[in-house]
Design an enzyme around this catalytic site. Structure first.
Site, PDB file in Angstrom:
ATOM      1  N   CYS B 134       0.829  -1.210   0.000  1.00 34.94           N
ATOM      2  CA  CYS B 134       0.000   0.000   0.000  1.00 34.94           C
ATOM      3  C   CYS B 134       0.862   1.260   0.000  1.00 34.94           C
ATOM      4  CB  CYS B 134      -0.921   0.013   1.214  1.00 34.94           C
ATOM      5  SG  CYS B 134      -2.522  -0.642   0.810  1.00 34.94           S
ATOM      6  N   CYS B 347      -1.945   7.902 -40.352  1.00 33.23           N
ATOM      7  CA  CYS B 347      -0.640   7.252 -40.478  1.00 33.23           C
ATOM      8  C   CYS B 347       0.362   8.238 -41.055  1.00 33.23           C
ATOM      9  CB  CYS B 347      -0.743   6.004 -41.355  1.00 33.23           C
ATOM     10  SG  CYS B 347      -1.404   6.317 -43.006  1.00 33.23           S
ATOM     11  N   CYS B 390       8.809   0.856 -37.423  1.00 31.69           N
ATOM     12  CA  CYS B 390       8.642   1.214 -36.005  1.00 31.69           C
ATOM     13  C   CYS B 390       7.276   0.833 -35.453  1.00 31.69           C
ATOM     14  CB  CYS B 390       8.889   2.707 -35.811  1.00 31.69           C
ATOM     15  SG  CYS B 390       7.566   3.772 -36.427  1.00 31.69           S
ATOM     16  N   CYS B 393       2.558   3.730 -37.479  1.00 33.17           N
ATOM     17  CA  CYS B 393       1.398   3.898 -38.361  1.00 33.17           C
ATOM     18  C   CYS B 393       0.350   2.823 -38.101  1.00 33.17           C
ATOM     19  CB  CYS B 393       1.821   3.914 -39.821  1.00 33.17           C
ATOM     20  SG  CYS B 393       2.750   2.457 -40.329  1.00 33.17           S
TER      21      CYS B 393
END
Lengths: 489, 436
Positions: B134, B347, B390, B393
């Site tokens: 917690c 994209c 990568c 898009c």
């Protein structure tokens, strides 16, 4: 005369209430969140005024309603009325990429209304900074959407602008001539006030050529914009047209806008001649104001009608009747109209409507509304500017990008230029003419509101619809015709 | 039907779905409702010296139309007495002998830990979970994450507990630490039977811009709260994998953090969890969500031909390795399916402004158009030479399977950064030129 009010004030306020009520905040948020925030958004390209639509929708999604309204009104000063009357299904919403994902398009019109209502209802000034005066003066003839679009743009460029309007109020057909359940005069007048707040002077009750000489205006101002619109409704040219109970559609709609709704006279059995969008406005409002029957009479078929599909749907839902392939040949009545003598028509080999011999019949009506479209104001224009070039259809000839006519100083936009299109086209043409005036007077013309791609918007349809207006169905039709393809789906 | 039953360090439950130690596990009433709905286990709301709570207690991160993508709380452990809690656990165990009921505990001294541990055994709990996680309130009193952030203290306290432990002991870890394997190893060293992770993350979810007070609001003030919900799943998976793959930990794990459906659960199990614990999704929708978790996991296991959920456990652990081992000569690039493209150009602008300028806008060139697009409007086209693969898009594309990543044959041998460095040092290869 059997035209009389047929409905109580209470019933009228219900039957004439806006078809599409304002979004509740949560509805607007949910709808705004659906928007994908496209780049080079097709909706912008399909908007004649080039509003940055994804831009304002994202602002609604973040509760920046004033910013959203500013984006709208910067591109289209009549953004509130266009939100209500634009044929969005063939413009912005018709181009929405959601359609391609088999989803409903973003309700751009209703979101635009939500944002603009926010600033008008709360009296928020979205343009607190006034332009520095540039010392130039422009006179705008007519106070309708084209002139208001032109005036707002000129005022922001620093011009001293005066609008001359014949009627008691400016706003043109927005104030006097659109179905009440779509656009109330209050919205139009609020927009007129917005234009005034930019420093534009509006002189109402002044008819140019009568109350003030055109030569005087041409001499006193650096530029003149003609936003005179169109004239009276075309005549039926049939016997009995002058009988009592025969009215023009715009006259009837004018009554609705200038009298309490429960005091607008209407017949019990109403015929509307013509099947354009104004005819639909007339027939539905006649029905909503208490006519027992309201019937469109059109000499061609359902597939030929110029009214938009959604307008046709409204009329059908209102219980209006349609007599296609039918034309009036005589108005019958003793003083007041009691019936129409009609004939059936058919399309001939050339596709033109022709009378079917021996098809004559009579149908009872006590009100006939003429909605055959408005006349061009050829004689008025010739009187105002004798050298003004008009085309065969009576439209003022001008440069497509600048609105400049063949007459020095004189620019044009709106129905007088295009022969009668949408409010949004009038605003765009007014805005174009303002930029045309500014360029002609040696000013710098600003670019559109959206950031270009790396490849720029030099050609083809990219960027804003203000530069390259794209109308979805027409473009699609032309495209597929050129490709000789059948469209799937 | 696959066998969903699990055994976490001796704690057996009919399925891997446990209610996490939190408000949904506060009372016997809730425990009964959870088991009726189909949950396999309940980790009781943490028992300790009864606390006093504040009002209000919860706040959330909403994104777009989605409520509670992230959720936080400043509620403390149980505000009911240990007597009540242990009595109710006994009731639950009596009624649900085949389900797992685990007592979550938090206290301070060795004596108190011994006392709570013994009472947990006496009430019939199947195991205990030590709440070292917690991050709000209790840590200010030297408990919760104050323990979990200090491996030495973990080791000491777990050691105390193990002195009297007759049932399995799970140590619940806090993610508010740089390296999660440190406290996990400490628990192991002290003899714990299992670990559970993650507890909640220190957070402030939002600031009220009118009164300048964050939520949850307590009379003009707020405090750091524990963050959980769908948004924390990636953090939880990362820490889960770190512990599951660490040979010095080597303990069974109960996975926690943003699990809301069977897919989430399956991912946790594939990364090494034996059971999974759920809280926020229950707080959002109620116990009934377990129905699809059971059904969906079963269906998935059947489709994959796995007879038991245990066959799924850990299947993805080995797929995560150090960056330096990844093949530099592997290449994938984006591929746009023009039958699906709707012309939003997200994209394009993502790649243009946010990545590697490897998408061009070109004439549609006969690729065809959908109903939403304007004829003549330019369409995005992957620049194969510039695309670095990568994924951006394909991530922003709002249409499923419109942009996919496809492998490109580079005809180059496998070479990781590590191998590259070795070969460079040996003079076997040339330095790879810098990107222009």
């Amino acid at each position: 005369m059997t035209l009389k009010p047929r409905i109580t004030a209470e019933a009228a306020s219900q039957s004439m209430a806006e078809i599409e009520p304002k979004y509740r905040p949560q509805e607007a948020k949910v709808e705004a969140d659906r928007c994908l925030y496209c780049f080079d958004a097709p909706c912008i390209m399909a908007c004649p005024t080039g509003i940055d639509i994804p831009g304002f929708i994202k602002k609604i999604a973040t509760h920046n309603l004033t910013g959203a309204a500013r984006v709208i009104l910067e591109s289209n000063i009549l953004g509130a009325s266009c939100a209500r009357v634009c044929p969005t299904s063939v413009l912005c919403e018709g181009a929405c990429v959601m359609l391609d994902r088999d989803e409903k398009p973003i309700k751009i019109g209703r979101l635009q209304r939500y944002a603009t209502d926010h600033v008008f209802d709360n009296k928020i000034n979205v343009f607190p900074v006034k332009a520095r005066p540039n010392g130039r003066k422009a006179a705008l003839i007519g106070g309708g959407p084209a002139s208001l679009g032109c005036a707002a743009e000129l005022a922001r460029l620093g011009y001293q602008v005066v609008i001359f309007e014949k009627k008691p109020e400016a706003g043109g057909l927005n104030t006097y001539g659109i179905a009440y359940y779509k656009l109330t005069p209050e919205v139009s007048l609020a927009e007129v006030n917005l234009v005034k707040s930019l420093g534009v002077e509006i002189r109402t009750g002044i008819e140019v050529g009568k109350d003030i000489a055109m030569d005087k205006i041409l001499a006193e101002y650096d530029a003149v914009f003609l936003g005179v619109g169109l004239g009276n409704t075309l005549k039926l040219d049939i016997p009995g047209e002058d009988k009592q109970g025969v009215v023009e559609a715009l006259e009837f709609i004018d009554w609705i806008h200038t009298r309490p709704l429960h005091q607008v006279p209407v017949g019990e059995r109403v015929a509307v001649i013509g099947c354009g969008n104004t005819a639909i406005d007339a027939v539905t409002q006649a029905k909503r104001l208490g006519a027992k029957e309201a019937t469109i009479i059109y000499r061609r078929g359902e597939e030929d009608m110029p009214a938009y599909e959604y307008e046709y749907e409204i009329a059908k839902k209102d219980g209006c009747a349609f007599l296609f392939h039918t034309a009036p040949v005589e108005v019958i009545g003793n003083g007041s109209v009691t019936a129409l003598k009609l004939v059936k028509t058919r399309n001939n080999a050339e596709g033109k409507a022709e009378v079917v011999p021996g098809s004559e019949f009579t149908k009872e009506f006590d009100m006939v509304i003429k909605a055959l479209g408005q006349q061009k104001q050829v004689s008025m224009l010739k009187k105002l500017v004798p050298d003004l070039a008009l085309d065969k259809a009576g439209r003022v000839v001008c440069d497509a990008q600048t609105g400049q006519t063949n007459v020095e100083k004189v620019f044009v936009g709106g129905d007088a230029r295009n022969g009668g299109r949408e409010v949004v086209n009038a605003v765009a043409e007014g805005k174009k003419a303002a930029r045309g005036i500014h360029a002609w007077l040696g000013g710098q013309v600003t670019a559109g509101p959206v950031q270009n791609s790396r490849l720029g918007n030099k050609d083809g349809i990219t960027g804003s619809g203000f530069d390259h207006p794209a109308r979805v169905p027409e473009l699609e039709a032309a495209y597929y015709q050129s490709k000789n393809e059948v469209r799937h789906g | 039907m696959a066998d969903l039953s699990v055994n976490l360090a001796g704690i057996k439950s009919p399925n891997p779905f446990w209610v996490a130690s939190a408000p949904p596990a506060n009372t016997a009433y809730q425990c009964h409702r959870a088991f009726e709905a189909g949950w396999g286990g309940v980790v009781w709301k943490t028992i300790g010296d009864p606390i006093v709570n504040v009002s209000s207690r919860y706040s959330s991160l909403d994104i777009g139309g989605n409520r509670m993508v992230g959720f936080n709380n400043i509620e403390l452990i149980s505000d009911r007495s240990p007597e009540t809690n242990f009595r109710e656990i006994a009731e639950c165990k009596k009624r649900w002998p085949n389900h797992a009921v685990i007592a979550s505990l938090m206290t301070d001294t060795r004596e108190n830990w011994h006392d709570y541990m013994k009472r947990s055994v006496d009430c019939g709990a199947d195991g205990v979970e030590l709440n070292f996680g917690c991050p709000h309130g209790m840590c200010e009193r030297g408990m919760g994450s104050a323990v979990g952030q200090n491996p030495d203290v973990i080791e000491a306290i777990v050691g105390w507990v193990m002195e009297v432990a007759e049932i399995p002991v799970i140590v619940k870890l806090t993610p508010n630490i740089t390296d999660i394997t440190r406290p996990a190893r400490a628990a192991k060293r002290a003899g714990a039977d299992a670990i559970s992770l993650i507890n909640t993350i220190n957070s402030i979810t939002q600031v009220n811009l009118d009164n300048f007070c964050p939520e949850p609001y307590v009379q003009g003030y707020s405090t750091h709260g524990g963050y959980c919900g769908p948004a924390v799943k990636p953090i939880a998976l990362n820490m889960l994998q770190a512990c599951a793959s660490d040979p010095q930990v080597g303990l069974p794990i109960s996975g926690i953090g943003g699990i809301g459906n069977w897919k989430d659960a399956a991912e946790f199990i594939a990364l090494g969890a034996t059971s999974v614990q759920v809280c926020t999704a229950i707080m959002h929708y109620g116990f009934r969500i377990v129905e699809d978790m059971i059904d969906g996991l079963n269906d998935y296991l059947d489709k994959k031909g796995m007879a038991s959920v245990n066959e799924l456990r850990g299947r993805a652990v080995k797929s995560v390795d150090k960056w330096e081992t990844l093949n530099l000569n592997y290449k994938r690039i984006a591929d746009i399916n023009y039958d699906k493209c709707i012309g939003c150009n997200l994209c394009y602008i993502a790649c243009e402004d946010g990545a590697h300028q490897a998408i061009d806008l070109v004439d549609e060139g006969g690729r065809g158009l959908g109903p939403g697009r304007l004829p003549g409007k330019k369409i995005p086209q992957i620049n194969v030479e510039h695309c670095v693969g990568c994924n951006l898009c394909s991530l922003v594309c709002p249409v499923e399977n419109c942009i996919t990543m496809v492998d490109v044959e580079t005809k180059k041998p496998h070479m990781s950064w590590k191998e590259y460095q070795t070969k460079l040092a040996a003079g076997e290869i040339e330095r790879i030129p810098a990107h222009p």
